[in-house]
Design a protein around this motif. Sequence first.
Motif, mmCIF file in Angstrom:
data_model
loop_
_atom_site.group_PDB
_atom_site.id
_atom_site.type_symbol
_atom_site.label_atom_id
_atom_site.label_comp_id
_atom_site.label_asym_id
_atom_site.label_seq_id
_atom_site.Cartn_x
_atom_site.Cartn_y
_atom_site.Cartn_z
ATOM 1 N N THR A 73 0.845 -1.192 0.000
ATOM 2 C CA THR A 73 0.000 0.000 0.000
ATOM 3 C C THR A 73 0.881 1.244 0.000
ATOM 4 O O THR A 73 2.022 1.211 0.464
ATOM 5 N N VAL A 74 0.328 2.329 -0.525
ATOM 6 C CA VAL A 74 1.057 3.600 -0.481
ATOM 7 C C VAL A 74 1.345 3.967 0.968
ATOM 8 O O VAL A 74 2.453 4.409 1.309
ATOM 9 N N GLN A 75 0.368 3.747 1.839
ATOM 10 C CA GLN A 75 0.552 4.096 3.240
ATOM 11 C C GLN A 75 1.712 3.309 3.856
ATOM 12 O O GLN A 75 2.526 3.864 4.614
ATOM 13 N N ARG A 78 5.091 4.447 2.354
ATOM 14 C CA ARG A 78 5.442 5.787 2.839
ATOM 15 C C ARG A 78 6.091 5.722 4.217
ATOM 16 O O ARG A 78 6.951 6.537 4.549
ATOM 17 N N SER A 83 8.194 7.924 -1.633
ATOM 18 C CA SER A 83 7.206 8.895 -2.088
ATOM 19 C C SER A 83 5.973 8.174 -2.605
ATOM 20 O O SER A 83 5.977 6.955 -2.815
ATOM 21 N N GLU A 84 4.913 8.928 -2.859
ATOM 22 C CA GLU A 84 3.701 8.322 -3.420
ATOM 23 C C GLU A 84 3.989 7.713 -4.786
ATOM 24 O O GLU A 84 3.526 6.610 -5.085
ATOM 25 N N ALA A 85 4.766 8.412 -5.602
ATOM 26 C CA ALA A 85 5.093 7.895 -6.940
ATOM 27 C C ALA A 85 5.916 6.613 -6.842
ATOM 28 O O ALA A 85 5.674 5.648 -7.592
ATOM 29 N N SER A 87 5.914 4.512 -4.348
ATOM 30 C CA SER A 87 5.041 3.474 -3.800
ATOM 31 C C SER A 87 4.152 2.885 -4.878
ATOM 32 O O SER A 87 4.016 1.657 -4.993
ATOM 33 N N ASN A 88 3.561 3.749 -5.693
ATOM 34 C CA ASN A 88 2.698 3.254 -6.767
ATOM 35 C C ASN A 88 3.488 2.453 -7.800
ATOM 36 O O ASN A 88 2.973 1.473 -8.365
ATOM 37 N N GLU A 155 -6.984 4.015 -4.218
ATOM 38 C CA GLU A 155 -5.772 4.294 -4.979
ATOM 39 C C GLU A 155 -5.047 3.014 -5.389
ATOM 40 O O GLU A 155 -4.586 2.876 -6.522
ATOM 41 N N ARG A 156 -4.965 2.055 -4.475
ATOM 42 C CA ARG A 156 -4.274 0.812 -4.815
ATOM 43 C C ARG A 156 -5.024 0.052 -5.908
ATOM 44 O O ARG A 156 -4.411 -0.485 -6.830
ATOM 45 N N THR A 159 -4.302 1.662 -9.194
ATOM 46 C CA THR A 159 -2.924 1.407 -9.616
ATOM 47 C C THR A 159 -2.774 -0.007 -10.167
ATOM 48 O O THR A 159 -2.127 -0.224 -11.196
#
Length: 315
Positions: A73-75, A78, A83-85, A87-88, A155-156, A159
């Motif tokens: 997960t992005v969370q 992180r 970063s968010e980018a 993570s994705n 978001e996940r 993605t």
Amino acid sequence: MNPNPIDAILQQYPMIILDGAMATELESHGCDLNDSLWSAKVLMDNPELIGRVHRDYFAAGADVAITASYQATVQGFRSRGLSEAESNALIQRSVRVAIEARDGFWTEAAANRVGRPKPLVAASVGPYGAFLADGSEYRGDYALTEAELMDFHRERMRTLIEAGAELLACETIPCLLEAQAIVKLLEAEFPGVYAWISFSAKDGLHISSGETIAECAKWLDAHEQVAAVGVNCTPPQHIRSLVSELGKHTAKPVLVYPNSGESYDPSDKTWHASGTVESYGCSAKGWHEAGASLIGGCCRTTPADIQAIAAWARA
């Protein structure tokens, strides 16, 4: 509406063989997964090994690869300073590694394509409890609203879909509320995308939250984008009863991929042996006879277990 990938296969074959455990296979190759990111950690430092495990399962007979995104997960990334980018990109990598392994296996030898469908890549969508890494995916006691659960998964899911997953494997879901949040998110924001919903269960009638599997099946049965309904990471001795209950309350394909029968202690992330004596392959045949049409394995199962299913399913 896009074609339902599970229905497309089941129209030609009597059942679909799922893969088995990812994390415990990675551990057998020397990975230390005593980590809040679990197998998602390997996406950061050794994605080639994830591809190797996928190929081992294809060679054993699996018709589906479940990606190593259960705890990605992005969370979570992180919290490791990504970063968010970044993570994705790692979440997308889980899908691309599986697709590359599948395509390589499918094209490298004609024998790999005999008597079986081209395997699917199903993107694992673990529950909110998996992100917490405290075992609550086996309790369902986290206090979030449906809207908050939709926000967590949005978001996940986007993605994973954009990375090319052919369906979503929403797995180890402990409560109906989280399943409802995922389905409503699918219908509102991802039309044409199919998912299976697979619950963790505490016994032969109830999912981890204490709600009945019958209640869950009834609600999910009305939703077209739900391609199959079932249970995973549940002790094998409960599976026949759960399959029977599911079959009474949904016309959708029933999927099961229980664990090996060992018990998991989330406090120290260890597994403890059970008294199960029947072979996994033999048990799986009974689940199919009871009505399951998608069968594989979850934690502590191996390519040998999947090969044992293929031995009778493709005889």
